[in-house]
Design a protein around this motif. Structure first.
Motif, short mmCIF file in Angstrom:
data_model
loop_
_atom_site.label_atom_id
_atom_site.label_comp_id
_atom_site.label_asym_id
_atom_site.label_seq_id
_atom_site.Cartn_x
_atom_site.Cartn_y
_atom_site.Cartn_z
N SER A 6 -27.70 76.58 -4.48
CA SER A 6 -27.59 77.09 -5.85
C SER A 6 -26.13 77.22 -6.25
N GLU A 7 -25.73 76.39 -7.23
CA GLU A 7 -24.38 76.46 -7.79
C GLU A 7 -24.48 76.56 -9.31
N TRP A 8 -23.40 77.01 -9.93
CA TRP A 8 -23.39 77.13 -11.39
C TRP A 8 -23.24 75.75 -12.03
N HIS A 9 -24.12 75.46 -12.98
CA HIS A 9 -24.06 74.22 -13.76
C HIS A 9 -24.23 74.56 -15.23
N ARG A 10 -23.59 73.76 -16.06
CA ARG A 10 -23.76 73.98 -17.49
C ARG A 10 -25.05 73.33 -17.96
N TRP A 11 -25.87 74.12 -18.63
CA TRP A 11 -27.10 73.65 -19.24
C TRP A 11 -26.95 73.70 -20.77
N GLU A 12 -27.64 72.78 -21.42
CA GLU A 12 -27.75 72.82 -22.88
C GLU A 12 -29.23 73.01 -23.21
N PRO A 13 -29.66 74.29 -23.35
CA PRO A 13 -31.10 74.55 -23.47
C PRO A 13 -31.67 74.39 -24.89
N HIS A 14 -30.80 74.14 -25.87
CA HIS A 14 -31.30 74.08 -27.25
C HIS A 14 -30.38 73.15 -28.05
N ILE A 15 -30.70 71.87 -28.05
CA ILE A 15 -29.90 70.89 -28.79
C ILE A 15 -30.84 69.86 -29.43
N HIS A 16 -30.63 69.63 -30.70
CA HIS A 16 -31.41 68.61 -31.40
C HIS A 16 -30.74 67.25 -31.25
N ALA A 17 -31.46 66.22 -31.62
CA ALA A 17 -30.96 64.85 -31.49
C ALA A 17 -31.17 64.13 -32.82
N PRO A 18 -30.50 62.99 -32.98
CA PRO A 18 -30.73 62.22 -34.21
C PRO A 18 -32.22 61.98 -34.44
N TYR A 35 -23.66 60.13 -30.76
CA TYR A 35 -24.31 61.28 -30.14
C TYR A 35 -24.20 61.21 -28.62
N LEU A 36 -24.50 60.06 -28.06
CA LEU A 36 -24.47 59.88 -26.60
C LEU A 36 -23.04 59.96 -26.07
N THR A 37 -22.11 59.32 -26.78
CA THR A 37 -20.70 59.35 -26.35
C THR A 37 -20.18 60.78 -26.32
N THR A 38 -20.54 61.56 -27.33
CA THR A 38 -20.10 62.96 -27.37
C THR A 38 -20.64 63.72 -26.18
N LEU A 39 -21.93 63.56 -25.88
CA LEU A 39 -22.53 64.27 -24.74
C LEU A 39 -21.89 63.86 -23.42
N GLU A 40 -21.48 62.59 -23.33
CA GLU A 40 -20.89 62.11 -22.08
C GLU A 40 -19.45 62.58 -21.88
N SER A 41 -18.78 62.99 -22.95
CA SER A 41 -17.36 63.32 -22.85
C SER A 41 -17.07 64.82 -22.95
N LEU A 42 -18.09 65.64 -23.06
CA LEU A 42 -17.88 67.07 -23.24
C LEU A 42 -17.28 67.71 -21.99
N THR A 43 -16.44 68.71 -22.23
CA THR A 43 -15.88 69.55 -21.15
C THR A 43 -16.09 71.01 -21.52
N PRO A 44 -16.66 71.81 -20.62
CA PRO A 44 -17.22 71.44 -19.31
C PRO A 44 -18.44 70.53 -19.45
N THR A 45 -18.66 69.76 -18.41
CA THR A 45 -19.71 68.75 -18.42
C THR A 45 -21.09 69.37 -18.50
N ILE A 46 -21.92 68.78 -19.39
CA ILE A 46 -23.33 69.19 -19.46
C ILE A 46 -24.12 68.38 -18.44
N GLU A 47 -24.83 69.06 -17.57
CA GLU A 47 -25.59 68.37 -16.52
C GLU A 47 -27.10 68.47 -16.74
N VAL A 48 -27.53 69.37 -17.61
CA VAL A 48 -28.96 69.53 -17.91
C VAL A 48 -29.10 69.68 -19.42
N ILE A 49 -30.05 68.94 -20.01
CA ILE A 49 -30.29 69.02 -21.45
C ILE A 49 -31.76 69.26 -21.71
N ALA A 50 -32.06 70.27 -22.53
CA ALA A 50 -33.41 70.49 -23.04
C ALA A 50 -33.42 69.95 -24.47
N VAL A 51 -34.00 68.77 -24.67
CA VAL A 51 -33.96 68.09 -25.96
C VAL A 51 -34.96 68.76 -26.89
#
Length: 991
Positions: A6-18, A35-51
């Motif tokens: 168990s390590e800390w990871h950034r989650w995005e639990p509430h994000i809409h999409a095009p 949209y995809l490019t933005t998600l791929e370049s974010l810092t800190p990195t998002i590793e889990v997305i709830a679409v």
């Protein structure tokens, strides 16, 4: 399977999409690339997305397609977040509720659509299901002008309201839903439960929040509320809302500008593996596994964390490379599986194993390294630290304890704990460890240069111990003077008798002298008597000056001794007592005691003066002449003449008393005898006057001794307070704590050994054979226990003085009655009297000591297991100065499972946020209810002749089903521990 767990990871639990059904602001042209490019370049990195989308899963399915095409390589987990609007009004609309759907079931899309279809909305005299087709139909029914399916879908979504009662029923009736769906509700005022303000809707709001597993909110106050840190307690939350709940926050992006950019960088962090079950674990432990902020919670410093272990040159190490979690690492396995081996290997790499060998001569006999010492050969352990450094050590200890090495971890091996917590009594080691933690609880400034607790304690108490010694010495001196005055008191009657006898004797001599007077010489006799009295007066004055002269000579000797011996020695003692003064030789020279004036010249002058006075009073010898010629005229004052002239005149007169030489000789002898006895009488009268004043002086001295005794206790009490101040920082922390930590306390108190005090008198000072109140053994001790013990141990200095005065008032005559000597045996009685006073006012039987208490019981009376708890309290909760990894082999040893849960679980939870903790354990509670971050499972293969069996390891976090199954299979009580951890929650936890 080998991971850090168990390590800390950034989650995005509430994000809409095009293409999101409502409020789509991503643009009319194809927005997916941006949209995809933005998600791929974010810092800190998002590793889990709830679409997220309203009522349907189209956006989730579209993102899955892009993921399959190689996009979003940084994202390890995608799952749908279906946003529904309840039929419950909020401040600016309706309450939004979210279905977070696990992707673990490959048919999860089919299943969630089946669940959604059961949600229905009645309108236009018809019923509409929560499906894409039905929402379009509802939209067109609502606005007959709409022909486009997309527009109709949006219209239908704005109209469709989900009945909370129906939603709850649908979820509760479906086993699949209960297993695979987590409910989140918005906590804000706009579209969340905080907007449900009408009193009539209070129950509805509470039911919705009770139904939810997660609260969507970034508000710190809401997070504290849902963790039970505000007005309501965790117990209140369990009663009203089915328990504590994690608060999470997403960007809720409806446009390109806000993709993955929540306000104020309030990112969501989940501790666990990159799998949906990590979210379930966050619902079970919301405080430890969920966080909203720009960074995850701090833990141990990276430089103080072992991030990786590599075992080299070891064919028996089937898993030579093991990553380690920075939090709590639990090593489990069957007996003999290699659990302790791993702890030993890590400790050896940290230079934290102090002994190597076969298990004899003080080495760690239960350890793997000791038992396998002959088979390790060139095996090594290489530790990589979070700061980037790597260190390699041979496991046979050949390079251990080098001059540059130091323990980079604290290793509590089984033997170490057993030695410190032995059933034979508290070892010095445990006390030393406690004192070390007490010492390090003070700031460096407060420590004032001390290197350890004994030196620190000496710094704080030396002044009062020295004061105690000085006052005790003063009591001894005063007692000796009291004994002298007491002897004088006893001499009053004797001296009175002797004075009377001496007066009678002198009267008899005077009568005899009168009989020798020849008729016709009466005038000469009268003159002789006058001269004799004058001579006696002069002799008294001469004796006084002679005594002064002897005193001046003695003072000369004393001055010489003080300069040559006493003053230098006093300076040396002072330098030793105050060695930290920093004063140089010349500066210390200023402290040498010297006389204020020129005493040498003064004493020489005093001697000269005394000699002159004696010579003036004595005069020069007179050569005898004609006895018929007067040497002193009748009108000359006798008090102006010297002794020599007066005695010469007396001799002249004696020659005239009688022609009979015999009578003259007798007269001369009687005269000398009368003079001698008169001098003796004066001496006796002086002694009598002195003895008659002894009683008053003795009482004054006794009052002074009692005052000095009070000052002794003032010093003792100050020493007691100084010791208490040593523990004040730790005591303040313990007082503000709760749970197990609050059970530990320190007590500084005076201990009066009344039995030892009484035994001294009963065995060596009193004659207990004599009848009286102290006849027989123990009577004096009982009296002291009644009258003095309480004051000695808890009273103020004034209380002690009063108690001792009362004791003496009541028992002094009884003590004297049991004296082994009669008062007439002056030498023996005086020595006994001094010893008696030193005993009465002595304080050797008093000690100031601190006690370490656990749950109100002195640590010396605790069982070895409970002492182990105290030891763990020190390392896990109190030893803030030590941030090195803590490695513990079986901390639950000698403890029952309930004690482990009640006493240790909270300690490990608190400790893992501050330092890396690695423990070997058989106890399920210490793995499950501490929410261990990494579980390492040890397995041993078949034994090899002449060699070590292969040892392998697998690891992961509790969010991993395979790890949980292994925990339950290996650890007794694992299933029960899991149930205890989740029993108050509606989150299903599968093995």
């Amino acid at each position: 399977m080998i991971s850090r767990g168990s390590e800390w990871h950034r989650w995005e639990p509430h994000i809409h999409a095009p293409g999101t059904v409502l409020n789509n602001q991503f643009g009319s042209e194809d927005p997916w690339e941006a949209y995809l490019t933005t998600l791929e370049s974010l810092t800190p990195t998002i590793e889990v997305i709830a679409v997220t989308d309203y009522y349907i899963t189209d956006a989730y399915e579209k993102l899955l397609e892009h993921k399959a095409e190689g996009r979003l390589s940084n994202v390890q987990l995608l799952f749908p977040n279906i946003e529904l609007r309840l039929d419950v009004a909020a401040k600016s609309g309706f309450v939004n509720i979210h279905l977070l759907v696990s992707n673990e079931d490959e048919n999860h899309l089919v299943e969630i659509k089946r669940i959604l279809k059961r949600l229905q909305f009645s309108a236009h005299n018809d019923r509409y299901d929560c499906t894409r087709e039905e929402l379009i139909r509802l939209g067109k029914k609502t606005d007959a002008k709409i022909n486009d399916d997309g527009a109709a879908l949006r219209m239908g979504a704005t109209q469709f309201k989900v009945s909370f009662t129906q939603l709850r029923q649908v979820i509760q009736e479906s086993e699949w839903a209960r297993k695979n769906i987590l409910i989140a509700v918005a906590g804000g005022a706009g579209d969340g439960t905080s907007g449900v303000r009408l009193a009539a809707d209070t129950t509805v709001r509470q039911e919705i929040e009770k139904f939810a597993h997660i609260i969507f909110s970034s508000n710190p106050a809401q997070r504290e509320f849902w963790l039970g840190l505000r007005a309501v307690t965790p117990e209140d939350l369990r009663a009203r809302f089915d328990g504590c709940k994690p608060c999470l926050h997403g960007s809720d992006s409806h446009s390109q500008e806000s993709v993955g950019q929540p306000v104020d960088k309030r990112y969501s962090w989940i501790k666990g593996g990159l799998e949906f079950d990590a979210l379930r674990q966050a619902c079970i432990d919301p405080d430890g596994r969920a966080y909203v902020g720009d960074k995850p919670p701090n833990s141990a410093m990276p430089s103080q964390v072992i991030s990786h272990l590599s075992i080299g040159n070891a064919s028996w190490a089937a898993t030579p490379s093991i990553p380690l979690n920075p939090g709590l690492v639990a090593i489990i396995g069957a007996r003999g599986s290699g659990k302790t081996a791993l702890a030993d290997i890590i400790s050896a790499g940290c230079d934290a194993v102090s002994h190597f060998g076969s298990g004899t001569g003080g080495t760690i006999s239960p350890s793997f390294l000791a038992r396998a010492s002959g088979l390790l050969e060139d095996a090594t352990a290489t530790l990589t630290w979070g700061g980037g450094t790597s260190v390699t050590r041979h496991l046979d200890g050949r390079d251990a304890n080098g001059h540059l090495s130091f323990p980079r971890a604290r290793y509590l091996s089984q033997q170490f704990v057993e030695e410190l917590c032995s059933a034979h009594g508290v070892s010095d080691g445990l006390i030393d460890e406690i004192e070390r933690v007490i010492f390090e609880s003070h700031s460096q400034d407060d420590q004032d240069g001390a290197v350890d607790f004994p030196e620190f304690r000496e710094q704080q108490t030396a002044r009062f111990q020295q004061a105690r010694a000085r006052e005790a010495s003063a009591i001894s001196d005063i007692s000796e003077r009291i004994a002298t005055e007491f002897e004088k008191e006893q001499l009053v009657n004797t001296l009175t008798t002797q004075v009377e006898q001496k007066k009678k004797l002198i009267g008899g001599y005077n009568a005899d002298l009168a009989k020798l007077v020849v008729k016709g010489t009466e005038a000469q006799v009268t003159r002789h008597t006058q001269l004799s009295q004058a001579a006696q007066s002069l002799r008294s004055k001469i004796q006084s000056f002679s005594a002064q002269r002897r005193t001046f000579v003695s003072l000369q000797d004393e001055v010489q001794s003080m300069r040559a011996t006493q003053a230098p020695e006093m300076l040396r003692q002072s330098q030793a007592r105050h060695s930290n003064s920093g004063l140089g030789t010349q500066q210390w020279a200023d402290f040498l005691l010297v006389y204020n004036g020129n005493v040498d010249d003064s004493l020489v002058g005093y001697l000269k003066w005394a000699d002159q006075e004696i010579l003036k009073l004595t005069g020069t010898p007179i050569v005898p002449g004609d006895p018929n010629v007067e040497l002193i005229k009748q009108d000359v004052p006798l008090d102006t003449l010297p002794l020599g002239l007066i005695t010469a005149e007396m001799d002249r007169l004696e020659a005239l008393f009688s022609a009979d030489k015999l009578i003259r000789d007798q007269y001369s002898a009687l005269t000398r005898r009368i003079s001698q006895e008169t001098a003796a009488l004066q001496t006796l009268e002086t002694k009598l006057t002195d003895a008659q004043g002894a009683s008053a002086r003795r009482k004054d001295l006794q009052m002074g001794r009692e005052d000095t005794y009070r000052r002794v206790f003032e010093a003792i009490i100050h020493e007691q307070q100084a010791l208490a101040n040593l523990y004040a920082p730790l005591m303040a922390r313990l007082g503000a704590s709760s749970g197990t930590l609050k059970k530990l306390s320190f007590s500084v108190r005076r201990i009066a050994d009344v039995d030892a005090w009484g035994a001294i008198a009963e065995e060596s000072l009193l004659d207990r054979r004599k009848s009286g109140p102290f006849y027989g053994r123990g009577a004096l001790t009982d009296a002291a226990r009644r009258s003095l013990k309480s004051a000695w141990e808890v009273g103020t200095a004034a209380n002690v003085q009063t108690a001792m005065s009362g004791f003496l008032s009541q028992y002094q005559q009884d003590l004297l009655a049991h004296a082994p000597y009669a008062a007439s045996q002056q030498t023996e009685y005086r020595a006994w009297s001094k010893q008696m006073a030193q005993w009465l006012f002595g304080t050797d039987h008093l000690t100031v000591r601190y006690e370490i208490l656990y749950d109100g019981v002195d640590i010396q009376k605790l069982s070895p297991g409970t002492r182990g708890i105290v030891l763990l309290l020190l390392y896990l909760a109190l030893d803030d100065s030590d941030d090195r990894p803590l490695i513990i082999d079986q901390p639950e040893e000698n403890l029952d499972p309930k004690s482990v849960f009640d006493e240790l679980v909270s300690l490990f939870i608190a400790a893992k946020s501050k330092r890396q903790v690695i423990m070997v354990t058989h106890n399920a509670n210490l793995v499950i209810n501490t929410d261990a971050d990494q579980i390492i499972i040890a397995t041993v293969g078949p034994h090899q002749p002449g060699g070590l069996p292969p040892i392998s390891y697998q690891s992961g976090g509790l969010e991993n089903a395979a790890i949980r199954k292994a925990v339950c299979d290996i650890l007794e009580g694992g299933d029960e521990a899991f149930r205890e951890r989740a029993r108050r929650l509606r989150v299903r936890l599968e093995r």
